[in-house]
Design a protein around this motif. Structure first.
Motif, short mmCIF file in Angstrom:
data_model
loop_
_atom_site.label_atom_id
_atom_site.label_comp_id
_atom_site.label_asym_id
_atom_site.label_seq_id
_atom_site.Cartn_x
_atom_site.Cartn_y
_atom_site.Cartn_z
N PRO A 965 0.81 -1.23 0.00
CA PRO A 965 0.00 0.00 0.00
C PRO A 965 0.83 1.27 0.00
N THR A 966 2.02 1.25 0.67
CA THR A 966 2.80 2.49 0.79
C THR A 966 4.08 2.49 -0.03
N HIS A 967 4.47 1.36 -0.58
CA HIS A 967 5.68 1.33 -1.39
C HIS A 967 5.62 0.17 -2.37
N SER A 993 -6.88 8.58 -3.61
CA SER A 993 -6.40 7.52 -4.48
C SER A 993 -5.24 6.78 -3.81
N MET A 994 -4.84 5.67 -4.42
CA MET A 994 -3.72 4.88 -3.94
C MET A 994 -2.71 4.76 -5.08
N PRO A 995 -1.66 5.57 -5.07
CA PRO A 995 -0.72 5.59 -6.20
C PRO A 995 -0.09 4.24 -6.48
N THR A 996 0.15 3.45 -5.44
CA THR A 996 0.81 2.17 -5.69
C THR A 996 -0.09 1.22 -6.49
N ALA A 997 -1.41 1.47 -6.47
CA ALA A 997 -2.32 0.60 -7.20
C ALA A 997 -2.18 0.76 -8.71
N THR A 998 -1.50 1.85 -9.14
CA THR A 998 -1.32 2.05 -10.59
C THR A 998 -0.26 1.12 -11.16
N GLY A 1117 -2.36 3.30 2.72
CA GLY A 1117 -1.84 3.70 1.42
C GLY A 1117 -2.64 4.79 0.74
N GLN A 1118 -3.74 5.21 1.33
CA GLN A 1118 -4.60 6.22 0.72
C GLN A 1118 -3.94 7.59 0.79
N ALA A 1119 -4.07 8.35 -0.29
CA ALA A 1119 -3.53 9.70 -0.33
C ALA A 1119 -4.47 10.67 0.38
N LEU A 1120 -3.90 11.47 1.27
CA LEU A 1120 -4.68 12.43 2.05
C LEU A 1120 -4.11 13.82 1.85
N ARG A 1121 -4.97 14.81 1.81
CA ARG A 1121 -4.54 16.21 1.72
C ARG A 1121 -4.64 16.81 3.12
N ALA A 1122 -3.49 17.15 3.71
CA ALA A 1122 -3.45 17.58 5.11
C ALA A 1122 -2.82 18.96 5.22
N THR A 1123 -3.12 19.61 6.32
CA THR A 1123 -2.58 20.93 6.63
C THR A 1123 -1.58 20.80 7.76
N VAL A 1124 -0.42 21.42 7.58
CA VAL A 1124 0.63 21.34 8.59
C VAL A 1124 0.22 22.18 9.80
N VAL A 1125 0.25 21.56 10.98
CA VAL A 1125 0.01 22.29 12.23
C VAL A 1125 1.34 22.72 12.83
#
Length: 1796
Positions: A965-967, A993-998, A1117-1125
Motif C-alpha cells: 500500500p505504501t511502497h 487515491s492509492m498511487p501504488t495501485a497504478t 496507502g490512501q492519499a490524504l490532503r493535510a494541513t501542517v500544524v
C-alpha cells in the motif's frame, strides 16, 4: 389516439404493428397487459422461465388485428417519426366506464388469470371484473388455440353477454360466430368520446367524392372513407343514402374525425388479414402509370396486374427541391421499385428515388454471406464502424476488421460519407444483423470462401482471420462464425514455443484444411501450405520405425547427447533413437529437477526412463520415480474404457490454464482438474498451486468415454494415498536420496572445491575464521578444508554474538547449496555442542526450525541439539500454503522421530507432529530498527546481500516485484532490489487515491535513483557514506523527475528533523496513510520516504461517524490532503490536520475530548497539543434540560465552537446553532452573555445557583445572574427559609419573567410566580408543603371538636364506637380501589364534594338529633386516597429485553410514571411546631372557602403526581409501581437494584421471588428476565450452591437453551472462564443440534485467544449438525475469525465456501462487508472485481454493482467511479446483438436501451 392495426412482425421483446396508410408502430413487451408484465417480473426475480408464461411469438400471430393506443410519437436521429403503441386494455378501454357497458358490446381484452370454471379477462374498465366461462371458450380453444388452455396475456375479442351489479361483474363470450356478426348499435350508447377502433356499424352514404366517401352513422356522426378503403368490387357503384357496413379504423382525438373502412376483411371482427406480403417485393418496374396525385400525401399508381400501388410524397423524388407536381398527372409513367407492402391498405408501396431503384440490396434477405458489397460510412465508434448498405439496412464493421493490421486511429482513414467496399462476414435476416469486413486481403481474395463446415474439404486453401492465439495453437475464423484450429505443430515448419509472440488477433492468414467433422463442428487447419510428398513419406517411415523400436509406457535406458535450455537431448539405447527428456521430468520434486540437470553431463547414462509420448518430431521421456513405479505396478490405464470414477492415478501437470489444470498420465491419456476441485484451499491463480511438469495424484470424478474426456480432482481430501506421516516420510527419503545422488555426480568432478562440497554433510562441525560481518547482520567465514571455500551464517545463526574479522569460531553445517555452491552454517552453541542422549524412535520431540528449503526443513532437537530433517509436504499435491501457514526460522515445532541414527545424509528423519504445538520461539531479542513496512517485506530483505554502484540521479530499469500500500519493491538489473515510495509515483496525486495501485506485479518501470536508505536505521545516507553501496536504492518514477532530472538530490543527506523545519504551519501537503494507532488515537502517515507525520484523530474529521470508525474512512496507502500544524516536540514528526488549520481562534469549530465534568458548572474539554477549554452549562445545548451534563463523561468526543480565546483557557460552546449553523436548529433558550441581551418582560429559563437571604439566585448565562425575591418565588412560601434549599436545589431548571434590570448592581430582578410565567408554581411539585398545612388545619379541627362535644359523643354512642372506625372504613375503600381500576382525579374530587355537601345538608336540617361529622378527618382520608389511587396506570410500561449479561445500575429514567414523596408529614416537624390554640367552629362561608382552597391544593398535588421526572425513592414507591404494572420485568429489576444499592441482598432475593410469583405465566420473556437477574445476583453475591439451585429451577420453568446461554454469558462477563467452559461442554452434549450453541462457544474460545480449539469446535459442529446448517455455521465462524481471530484464515474459509458455492450471494455480501472493515483498498477492489465477473442474474449483479459504486464514491476517485459505471453498463446491458438492434433499421432506432 386509438387506432386499428395488424401484427406485422413478432419479436421476443416487441411487436411491429402495421397501421393504415403504410405506417407502422412498435409495442413493447411490457405494454401487453398488467398481468403479463407481472409474470415477466416474477420470471426475472426467480431467474428461471415460468412454465405458464408464453413468449410473444406464441401469443400473437402475423395478420392479427389489434386495437392500439398511441403512447408517443418521437423523431429519430435520422429525422424519421417513430410511433410507440400500447395494447394494454387499461389504456385502450380507458374511455369506457362500468356504467357505460351494455350487452352486445364488442371489446378487446387479455387473459389475466386462470380459474376453475373459466378465465378472468382484463378489459381495462375500472371497477369491472370480466369473467369468461369455460363453455364459452371451448370453440375458440379447439379452433384457434389447438386445444390448449388460454394463457395469461392472450389477446381476445370478446362480446358482453350479461352484466351484474351495474357493470361490476361482466360475463363474456369469445365464440367466433357471435363476434364476426357483432354490430355496434346506437342503443349501446357509443359516441365520439368512447368509439373504439375495430367496431363494425351501419352507416349511410352521405356524399361521394373523388377521394372516397362521407358516411353518416348513429344519426348525428360523420365519418370518412379513404379511396384505398373502398370495397374493390364496388368502386364507382356507391350512391347517396346507400346503407353500408363500415369498420372504424381510428378517431382523431382533437378533431374527432372518424376514419372508416369498407373492405370486407375488416367487416368480420376477429378474423386475421390473409394477404401479408407482395410477391414482387424489391422488383424494379418500368413505365408504371400514375392513377392519381394527392397534394401533401403522395400518388397512386396502377400496376400491370391491375393492383393499386402507392408512393409517399417523400419517395416521389430524390430531393424536395427536385420535386415537380406536374410530372404526376394521371397517365404519366415512371420507373419505380416496390419497397414494402401495407397489409392494412392492401397496397404495394413504391419508391421513385434513384438511390432506392439502383440500390444493390433492398432487404437483408437479399444479402448473401461472402458477397462483396458497397456502402457508405455513417459513424465511427470504439467498437467499430457503421456502414449504410441500403435504404433501411446498416452493417457493422468490427474494430478488428477495419484493416489488415490493427488500427489505433481509424477516423484518420475513414470519414463519414466515404464509400467503402466490404465483404459480408455474417448476415442474419431474422435478427437483421449484418457483420462486414474491410480487410483488403479478405475483400479481394479469389480463394473459395467457407460459409459452413460442409464447405471445408480436406486440402482446400482459403483466407481467414485469427480469432484467438493460445499456447496450443491459433483459432481461425471464417464466414458465418465458422471456426477452425491450427495446432501448435502446424503453425510452422519450425518449432514455435510461444505462438502469442508470432501471431496476433485479427491477422489475416492463408490456411489449408486438414480435416473437418461437420456433425461436431470441428475443423483442423494448417499453415503449412507447401506439402512435399517425399518429405512426408520419409517422416512417416521414420515414425513407423521409431514406433517399432519403442512404445509409449516402455522403460528404457538413455544416453545424454546434449543439454539445451529446456532439458536433455538423449538417445534411446540400443537403437540410438533420438528423444527428449525435459528438466521437470528428472524428478518428482520440483526443486531437484534443475539440480540434476545442472550436474548431469553429456555422455552420462540414465536407467529406467519412461517413454511418455511419440510425435512426428520427437519421443518424450520421463524419469519421475512415481510414474515409473505406477507403470511397473500396472496401475496405468491404457484407454478411457478402463477408467472408472473414483480411481486414483499418478500423472504430471501438462499445462495450466486460468480455468484449471490438465494432467497427463503415462499412457498418454489426459484429464482436466477444474479450478473448483483443484485444491481444498481457495484457488485464485492455479499457477500459485502447481507448476508444469509437477508430479501429482488425481482422483477421477467423471468420465465421458464418447468425447474421450475426463474430469479429475487434485484436492488432498480426495487423493490421500495413506497416512500423511507415511507419505511425508516417503517424500523426504526420496528427496534426500536424490540429493545424495547429486553429491555422487559432484564427486566425479575435477574441481577440488566441488569434491569437498560433495563430502560435506549437515551436522559436521568446522573450525572457521570470521572474514566479514555484512550489513544485514550475517557473517562470512572461511578456513574449511579448502582455502577458497566460503561459508555464511545468517543473522539468526550468528546467535547475537559480537564477532569481528579474524576471530575463530566453531560452526556446524546446516545445508550445502549445490546449485549456488554455498554452505550455510550456524554458530548456535546448542548446535555446536550437541548432547549425547539416547533417542527413541516414534517419540515426540520439541524442535526449533533452523533452515528452510522449498521441499524440506532442518530443525534441531531442543533436548540434544541433533539436526533433524522433515518434509514440508505431506503429499505430492501439497504445494501451496498461506503466509500464516508457512514456517519461519526460529519457530518451534513438534516432531515424531522416525530414525535414531543419521545416514549418509547426516540427518535424522522425522515427520511433523500436531500442528497445534507449533509456536514461535524467541530465542533472543534482535534489535530491529528497519521500518515496519519494509521489515516484513521479504522482497527487500533478499535484496540486502548485494552491493551496488548506483549514484544519485542514475536512471535504472526494473520490474515490479511486489506492490504494497505504501511502497513498491522493484527488481533491478543484476539482482538488486529498490524501493519506490508512494510519494514518488505520480506528479499529481488525487486525494483518496492509492498511487501504488497504478503499478502491477511484473510491470516494467524506468526510475531515477534519488537516495539510499540504510536498512538498520531507515535513514537516507549521503553518497559519500561508506555504507551507501549497501543501502536499498530509493527510486522515483515521477514523470517530472524522469524528464528534468532530480534537482534536489542532496536533500536526502539532511536529517529528517532539518527537513521538517522547512514545513510551515498552514502549508498543505499530500501524505499517505501508513497505519492507525489505536492506542495513541492518531493516524500515522508518510509525507516522503523519510518524513513521517501524525494526524491526531480529533483532527481527522468533524464527523462523529468517522471518528468512531476511522478504519472505515481511511485505508492504508490512501492519499490524504493535510494541513501542517507544526512539528511535534521531538522534531521527529510533523503534526498534521485534515480539517484545515488548527489554530483554535474565535469562531473556529473543532473536535475535543471531555476531560472533566463539573456538576452544575459545565465541562472541561481538551484539544490536541495541550490546549484546553471550558463549556458552561448554558452552552451545552440550544434547549436547556433538567440534567444538561447527564450524557457527558470523560473521554467523550464533542464538537466545539470557540467563543473566546482571551484567557489561557478557551471559552467554548456546544450549541448546535454554533457548531453546525447549516442545520438551522431551533434556539429555544437564547445565549445571554450580558445585561444587554435581557429585556424587561421577557420569559427566560435558567438554573438555580443558590438561595440567598434576599431571595433565589437564578443563572441566566455564564456571567448574568437574576434574583427572585421570596415574594416572587411561590404563592405558598414555606415557613422556614431552609426548605427553599431542599425544594429549589442548585442546578434546578426554572422559568422566570424579567421584572426589571438593575444596571448598577448588574442584576436582573425576576419572578417565578405562575401569574407571571404561566407555568405551575415552583413549589407545587413538592406536595409536602400543602400537605403540611392541610394536616395542621385538620389536627386543629380535631382538637376543637374533641373539647366541644366529648359528652354528647359518649351519650350518642352507647355501644362505644371508636373514632378510628371511619378511617378504617376509608382504608378498606382504599384497598378496594387498589384492586380495581383507578379512577381519575376528577372522580376523586367529585366524591369529596358529594360527601361535603351531604355533611352540610345534615347540619342545616336541624331535626333535633345531633349528627357529628368529622370534616377534617374526611379531608385527610380523601387526600390519602388521592395519593394512593390517583396514580394513572401506565399505558406502555417498558419491557426489558436481556440479550446477555446483566447490569444492576439500570437507570430509572425509562419508567413512564413517577411518584412524588409520600403525603404524610413527619412527626419531627410536627413536634417542632408550637401547639396552636383551639378555634371555634367555622361558619358555612368559611368552610366553602376552605373547600375551594382544598381543591387548589389537590390540583397542585395532581400535577406533582403526574410529573414524569419524579423517581421512586422508597420501597413503598416501588410497591405502588409494581402494583400498577405487575408484568413489567424492568420495574422488578429496578426494585431489586434499589435493595442491592443498600446491600440488602436478602430483600433483593425476596423481590425476585415475589416477581416470579406475580408475573403472568403468559409473559415468558418477562419471567426469563427476572430469572437472569436472579442468576446475576447469585453469581455476584451468592455461593456456587445457591447459584446452582437457582439455575436448576430456571431450567425447569423456562426454555433450557436460553437459560444455559444466559448463564454462560454471565460466567464469561464475570471472568469465570473455567465454569463457562464446563457449562459449554454440558450444552454441547445436551443441545448438539443447536447451531447457536456451537457459534457462541466458538466466539467464547476466540475471545480467549484459543484459535485452535475454536477450529476443532467447528469440525465437531459440522459432524453433529445437519448438512443444511453447515453453510450457515461456517459463515458464522468465518465472521468470528474476522472479528476476533486470524483475518487471513477467515478469508481462506470464505474463499473455500465461495469456490464450492460461487452463486451464494448472501455469502458474497457478508464477505464484502467484512473485507471492507478489515482489509486494504486493493483487496476490497479485487474482491469487487471478482464478484462483478460472476455469472449471476442481472438483479443480483445490479446489487453488487451498486455496492461497488457506493464504495468508490466514498473511497475512490471520480475516475474509479466512472470505471465502475462503465463496467456496470458493459455487464448489465446486452451484448453486441443489442448494439446491432440499435442500428439494424431506422424505424426501431428510437427505442430506449434496456437498463436492467
Amino acid at each position: 389516439m386509438r387506432i386499428l392495426g395488424c401484427v406485422k412482425e413478432v419479436n421476443e421483446l416487441e411487436l411491429v404493428i402495421g397501421l393504415p396508410n403504410g405506417l407502422q408502430g412498435f409495442v413493447q413487451v411490457t405494454e401487453i397487459c398488467d398481468a403479463y408484465t407481472q409474470k415477466l417480473n416474477e420470471q426475472v426475480a426467480q431467474e428461471e422461465p415460468l412454465k405458464d408464461l408464453l413468449r410473444l411469438p406464441e401469443l400473437f400471430s402475423l395478420g392479427m388485428l389489434v386495437r392500439c393506443v398511441v403512447s408517443s410519437v418521437s423523431i429519430t436521429e435520422q429525422g424519421k417519426k417513430s410511433v410507440k403503441l400500447s395494447l394494454n386494455p387499461r389504456n385502450v378501454n380507458r374511455v369506457l366506464s362500468a356504467e357505460a357497458l351494455k350487452p352486445g358490446m364488442l371489446l378487446t381484452g387479455t387473459v389475466s388469470s386462470l380459474e376453475d370454471h373459466g378465465y378472468l379477462v382484463d378489459i381495462g374498465v375500472e371497477g369491472t371484473r370480466a369473467f369468461l366461462p369455460q363453455q364459452k371458450a371451448q370453440e375458440y380453444i379447439r379452433q384457434k388455440n389447438k386445444g390448449a388452455k388460454l394463457k395469461v396475456g392472450q389477446y381476445l375479442n370478446c362480446i358482453i353477454e350479461e352484466m351484474k351489479g351495474n357493470g361490476g361483474v361482466v360475463g363474456l363470450s369469445i365464440e367466433q360466430s357471435e363476434i364476426s356478426t357483432a354490430i355496434a348499435t346506437q342503443e349501446q350508447n357509443w359516441n365520439l368520446n368512447n368509439l373504439l377502433p375495430g367496431l363494425v356499424l351501419q352507416a349511410q352514404v352521405q356524399k361521394v367524392t373523388q377521394f372516397g366517401l362521407t358516411l353518416n352513422f348513429f344519426t348525428f356522426f360523420t365519418g370518412l372513407v379513404d379511396f384505398m378503403h373502398l370495397d374493390p368490387k364496388k368502386v364507382g357503384m356507391y350512391f347517396s343514402n346507400q346503407t353500408v357496413r363500415a369498420c372504424v379504423l381510428c378517431v382523431h382525438p382533437r378533431t374527432r374525425a372518424v376514419r372508416l373502412s369498407l373492405r370486407p376483411i375488416f367487416l368480420q371482427p376477429g378474423r386475421p388479414l390473409t394477404r401479408l406480403s407482395c410477391q414482387h417485393l424489391g422488383a424494379v418496374l418500368q413505365d408504371v402509370p400514375v392513377q392519381g396525385f394527392f397534394n401533401k400525401a403522395g400518388a397512386t399508381f396502377r400496376l400491370k396486374d391491375g393492383a393499386l400501388a402507392y408512393a409517399r410524397l417523400s419517395h416521389l423524388s430524390d430531393s424536395k427541391n427536385g420535386f415537380r407536381p406536374e410530372a404526376f398527372k394521371p397517365g404519366n409513367t415512371h420507373k419505380c421499385r416496390i419497397i414494402d407492402y401495407s397489409q392494412m391498405d392492401e397496397l404495394a408501396l413504391l419508391s421513385l428515388r434513384t438511390s432506392v431503384i439502383e440500390a444493390q440490396y433492398l432487404k437483408y434477405h437479399d444479402i448473401k454471406t461472402g458477397a462483396v458489397i458497397k456502402g457508405t460510412v455513417m459513424t465511427i465508434k470504439p467498437f467499430g464502424m457503421l456502414v449504410k448498405v441500403g435504404e433501411q439496412m446498416r452493417g457493422l464493421v468490427p474494430a478488428m476488421h477495419l484493416a489488415d493490421i490493427p488500427m489505433k486511429n481509424p477516423e484518420k482513414k475513414y470519414h463519414v460519407g466515404d464509400e467503402v467496399k466490404c465483404r459480408v462476414l455474417l448476415c442474419d435476416p431474422e435478427a437483421k444483423k449484418l457483420i462486414l469486413t474491410l480487410k483488403k486481403t479478405l475483400v479481394t481474395s479469389k480463394l473459395p470462401v467457407i460459409t459452413c463446415y460442409e464447405d471445408a474439404k480436406p486440402g482446400l486453401q482459403t483466407h481467414g482471420a485469427i480469432l484467438r492465439v493460445k499456447d496450443y495453437g491459433c483459432i481461425v475464423k471464417f464466414y458465418n462464425d465458422v471456426q477452425g484450429l491450427v495446432p501448435k505443430h502446424e503453425l510452422s515448419d519450425q518449432h514455435i514455443p510461444d505462438p502469442e509472440k508470432v501471431f496476433y488477433v485479427g491477422q489475416v492468414v492463408k490456411v489449408a484444411v486438414l480435416n473437418c467433422e461437420p456433425s461436431r463442428e470441428r475443423m483442423l487447419l494448417s499453415f503449412k501450405l507447401l506439402s512435399d510428398p517425399e518429405r512426408k513419406n520419409g517422416s512417416v517411415e521414420r515414425r513407423q520405425k521409431s514406433k517399432k523400436a519403442i512404445s509409449v509406457g516402455q522403460l528404457v535406458d538413455v544416453k545424454i547427447l546434449e543439454k539445451t535450455k529446456d532439458g536433455l537431448h538423449v538417445a534411446v539405447l540400443p537403437h540410438n533413437i533420438p528423444a527428449f527428456l525435459p528438466t521437470p521430468h528428472l524428478s518428482d520434486h520440483v526443486t531437484n529437477g534443475p539440480l540434476l540437470y545442472h550436474w548431469l553431463q553429456a555422455g552420462d547414462t540414465l536407467h529406467r526412463v519412461l517413454c511418455l509420448s511419440q510425435s512426428e518430431k520427437q519421443v518424450l521421456l520421463c524419469r519421475k520415480p512415481a510414474l515409473v513405479s505406477a507403470v511397473e505396478d500396472g496401475q496405468v490405464p491404457k484407454s478411457f474404457s478402463e477408467i472408472q470414477p473414483g480411481m486414483l492415478l499418478v500423472g504430471f501437470v501438462k499445462s495450466i490454464k486460468d480455468y484449471g489444470v490438465f494432467v497427463q498420465f503415462p499412457s498418454g491419456l489426459s484429464g482436466l482438474a477444474p479450478k473448483a476441485i483443484m485444491s481444498d484451499k481457495f484457488v485464485t491463480n492455479p499457477s500459485d498451486h502447481f507448476v508444469e511438469g509437477q508430479t501429482v495424484v488425481v482422483k477421477v470424478t467423471k468420465v465421458d468415454e464418447e468425447k474421450q474426456r475426463m474430469l479429475v480432482s487434485l484436492r488432498l481430501s480426495d487423493c490421500r494415498l495413506g497416512s500423511s506421516s507415511s507419505t511425508s516420510l516417503l517424500l523426504l527419503s526420496q528427496c534426500l536420496e536424490e540429493l545424495h545422488g547429486v553429491r555422487s555426480l559432484m564427486g566425479s568432478q575435477d574441481s577440488v572445491l566441488i569434491q569437498t562440497l560433495a563430502k560435506m554433510t549437515p551436522g559436521m562441525v568446522l573450525d572457521l575464521v570470521v572474514q566479514e560481518v555484512l550489513e544485514d547482520g550475517s557473517v562470512v567465514l572461511s578456513g574449511g578444508p579448502v582455502p577458497d571455500l566460503v561459508l555464511r551464517a545468517s543473522r539468526y545463526h550468528r546467535a547475537g554474538q559480537e564477532v569481528e574479522a579474524g576471530q575463530k569460531r566453531k560452526a556446524v553445517i546446516l545445508h550445502v547449496d549445490m546449485l549456488e555452491l554455498e554452505v550455510h552454517v550456524s554458530l548456535l552453541k546448542e548446535l555446536v555442542n550437541r548432547k549425547a542422549r539416547k533417542l527413541k524412535k516414534g517419540r515426540k520431540y520439541q524442535a526449533t526450525v533452523q533452515h528452510l528449503e522449498e521441499s524440506f526443513a532442518l530443525a534441531s532437537l531442543v533436548e540434544t541439539g541433533h539436526l533433524v530433517a522433515f518434509s514440508l509436504a505431506s503429499h505430492l499435491n501439497d504445494t501451496f500454503r498461506f503466509d500464516s501457514e508457512k514456517l519461519q526460522v526460529g519457530q518451534g515445532v513438534c516432531l515424531v522421530l522416525k530414525t535414531t541414527e543419521p545416514g549418509v545424509t547426516g540427518l535424522l528423519l522425522a515427520v511433523v507432529g500436531p500442528a497445534a504445538q507449533r509456536v514461535l520461539r524467541q530465542t533472543r531479542k534482535d534489535s530491529e530498527t528497519v521500518d515496519d513496512d519494509e521489515e516484513g517485506d521479504p522482497a527487500l530483505v533478499t535484496g540486502l546481500r548485494r552491493q551496488h554502484t548506483l549514484a544519485l540521479g542514475d536512471t535504472v530499469t526494473g520490474t515490479v516485484k511486489s506492490v504494497k500500500p505504501t511502497h513498491v519493491v522493484v527488481t533491478l538489473e543484476g539482482g538488486l532490489v529498490g524501493c519506490i515510495h508512494a510519494s514518488h509515483i505520480l506528479d499529481d496525486v488525487v486525494e483518496g487515491s492509492m498511487p501504488t495501485a497504478t503499478l502491477k506485479v511484473g510491470q516494467s518501470v524506468t526510475a531515477r535513483v534519488i537516495g539510499g536508505r540504510d536498512v538498520k536505521t531507515s535513514k537516507f545516507l549521503p553518497i559519500s557514506h561508506p555504507r551507501f553501496i549497501r543501502t536499498i536504492p530509493e527510486l522515483s518514477i515521477r514523470p517530472s523527475e524522469l524528464e528534468q532530472g532530480h534537482t534536489a538530490l542532496d536533500t536526502y543527506s539532511a536529517s529528517p528533523g532539518e527537513k521538517i523545519e522547512h514545513y510551515q504551519a498552514g502549508q498543505t501537503v499530500t501524505c499517505f496513510l501508513k497505519k492507525y494507532n489505536v492506542v495513541k488515537k492518531w493516524l500515522e502517515v508518510d509525507i516522503a520516504p523519510d518524513i513521517r507525520g501524525r494526524i491526531p484523530l480529533l483532527l481527522a474529521s468533524l464527523s462523529f461517524k468517522v471518528l468512531k470508525h476511522p478504519d472505515k474512512k481511511f485505508q492504508i496507502g490512501q492519499a490524504l490532503r493535510a494541513t501542517v500544524v507544526g512539528p511535534d516536540s521531538s522534531r521527529a514528526f510533523l503534526c498534521l490536520s485534515l480539517i484545515g488549520p488548527h489554530k483554535l481562534e474565535k469562531g473556529e469549530v473543532a473536535m475535543g475530548r471531555v476531560v472533566k465534568v463539573t456538576p452544575h458548572k459545565g465541562l472541561t474539554v481538551a484539544f490536541p497539543f495541550g490546549r484546553t477549554g471550558t463549556v458552561s452549562v448554558f452552552h451545552m445545548s440550544d434547549s436547556y434540560s433538567e440534567t444538561p451534563l447527564e450524557d457527558f463523561m470523560p473521554q467523550k468526543v464533542v464538537r466545539c465552537y470557540v467563543l473566546s480565546t482571551a484567557d489561557h483557557m478557551l471559552t467554548l460552546s456546544l450549541r448546535l446553532s454554533r457548531t453546525n449553523p447549516e442545520t438551522k436548529s431551533k434556539v429555544e433558550d437564547p445565549e445571554i452573555d450580558s445585561m444587554q441581551d435581557v429585556k424587561a418582560g421577557q420569559l427566560l429559563r435558567g438554573y438555580v445557583q443558590s438561595i440567598e437571604p434576599s431571595g433565589v439566585l437564578l443563572g441566566l448565562g455564564p456571567s448574568v445572574v437574576g434574583l427572585a425575591q421570596f415574594s416572587h418565588v411561590s404563592q405558598s412560601s414555606p415557613p422556614k427559609k431552609d426548605l427553599y434549599r431542599k425544594y429549589l436545589p442548585e442546578g434546578r431548571l426554572l422559568t422566570a419573567k424579567v421584572l426589571r434590570l438593575n444596571h448598577n448592581k448588574n442584576l436582573v430582578e425576576l419572578s417565578f410566580l405562575p401569574t407571571d410565567t404561566g407555568r405551575p408554581d415552583v413549589l407545587s411539585v413538592s406536595p409536602e408543603l400543602p400537605l403540611q398545612k392541610q394536616e395542621e388545619r385538620a389536627k386543629a379541627k380535631e382538637r376543637d371538636r374533641k373539647e366541644e362535644s366529648q359528652q354528647r359523643k359518649e351519650k350518642k354512642n352507647p355501644k362505644g364506637q371508636k373514632e378510628g372506625k371511619l378511617p378504617n372504613k376509608e382504608q378498606t375503600e382504599v384497598k378496594r380501589l387498589g384492586k380495581r381500576e383507578r379512577q381519575d382525579s376528577e372522580g376523586v374530587r367529585e366524591r369529596v364534594n358529594k360527601r361535603q355537601k351531604k355533611a352540610n345538608l345534615l347540619e342545616e336540617d336541624d331535626s333535633g338529633v345531633e349528627v357529628y361529622y368529622r370534616e377534617g378527618e374526611e379531608e385527610i382520608e380523601e387526600t390519602k386516597v388521592l395519593l394512593r389511587g390517583m396514580l394513572p396506570k401506565p399505558a406502555e410500561v417498558p419491557r426489558l429485553r436481556l440479550s446477555s449479561g446483566f447490569l444492576w445500575d439500570v437507570g430509572l429514567d425509562s419508567l413512564t410514571p413517577a411518584l412524588p414523596p409520600r403525603g404524610e408529614s413527619s412527626d419531627s416537624e410536627e413536634d417542632e411546631k408550637p401547639h396552636q390554640a383551639m378555634h371555634k367552629k367555622k361558619s358555612k362561608k368559611e368552610r366553602e372557602l376552605e373547600k375551594q382552597q382544598s381543591e387548589k391544593e389537590l390540583s397542585r398535588i395532581e400535577e406533582a403526581l403526574m410529573d414524569p421526572r419524579r423517581q421512586p425513592g422508597s420501597a413503598d414507591d416501588f410497591d405502588r409501581l409494581v402494583l400498577s404494572s405487575p408484568n413489567s420485568s424492568i420495574l422488578w429489576l429496578q426494585y431489586m437494584a434499589f435493595h442491592l444499592q443498600a446491600t440488602e441482598i436478602e430483600k433483593a432475593r425476596a423481590v425476585a421471588e415475589r416477581a416470579l410469583k406475580t408475573i403472568s405465566f403468559r409473559e415468558e420473556q418477562e419471567k426469563l428476565n427476572v430469572w437472569v437477574a436472579l442468576l446475576n445476583l447469585e453469581n455476584m453475591y451468592g455461593s456456587p450452591e445457591s447459584l446452582s439451585k437457582v439455575f436448576e429451577r430456571a431450567v425447569q420453568y423456562n426454555e433450557p437453551l436460553k437459560v444455559f446461554l444466559h448463564l454462560a454469558d454471565i460466567y464469561a462477563k464475570s471472568e469465570k472462564f473455567q465454569e463457562a467452559g464446563e457449562l459449554y461442554n454440558r450444552m454441547l452434549k445436551r443441545f448438539r443440534q443447536e447451531k447457536a450453541v456451537w457459534v457462541k462457544y466458538g466466539a467464547f474460545l476466540l475471545r480467549r485467544s484459543q484459535a485452535g480449539a475454536c477450529r476443532r469446535v467447528l469440525q465437531r459442529a459440522l459432524e453433529c449438525l445437519p448438512t443444511k446448517e453447515h453453510m450457515d455455521v461456517i459463515t458464522k465462524f468465518a465472521q468470528l475469525e474476522f472479528q476476533l481471530g486470524d483475518a487471513e484464515r477467515a478469508k481462506a474459509i470464505f474463499e473455500n465456501m465461495l469456490s464450492t458455492y460461487p452463486k451464494r450471494t448472501d455469502v458474497w455480501s457478508v464477505f464484502i462487508d467484512l473485507t471492507i472493515k478489515h482489509s486494504s483498498q486493493k483487496e476490497i477492489r479485487d474482491l469487487f472485481e471478482r464478484v462483478i465477473h460472476l455469472s449471476l442474474a442481472p438483479k443480483k449483479m445490479k446489487f453488487f454493482f451498486k455496492r461497488y459504486l457506493d464504495y468508490e464514491k466514498q473511497h475512490g476517485t471520480e475516475k474509479d467511479v466512472l470505471a465502475v459505471k462503465a463496467k456496470a453498463l458493459e455487464t448489465l446491458l446486452p451484448g453486441p446483438c443489442f448494439m446491432l438492434q440499435t442500428w439494424k433499421r431506422p424505424l426501431t432506432s428510437h427505442r430506449k436501451p434496456w437498463r436492467g
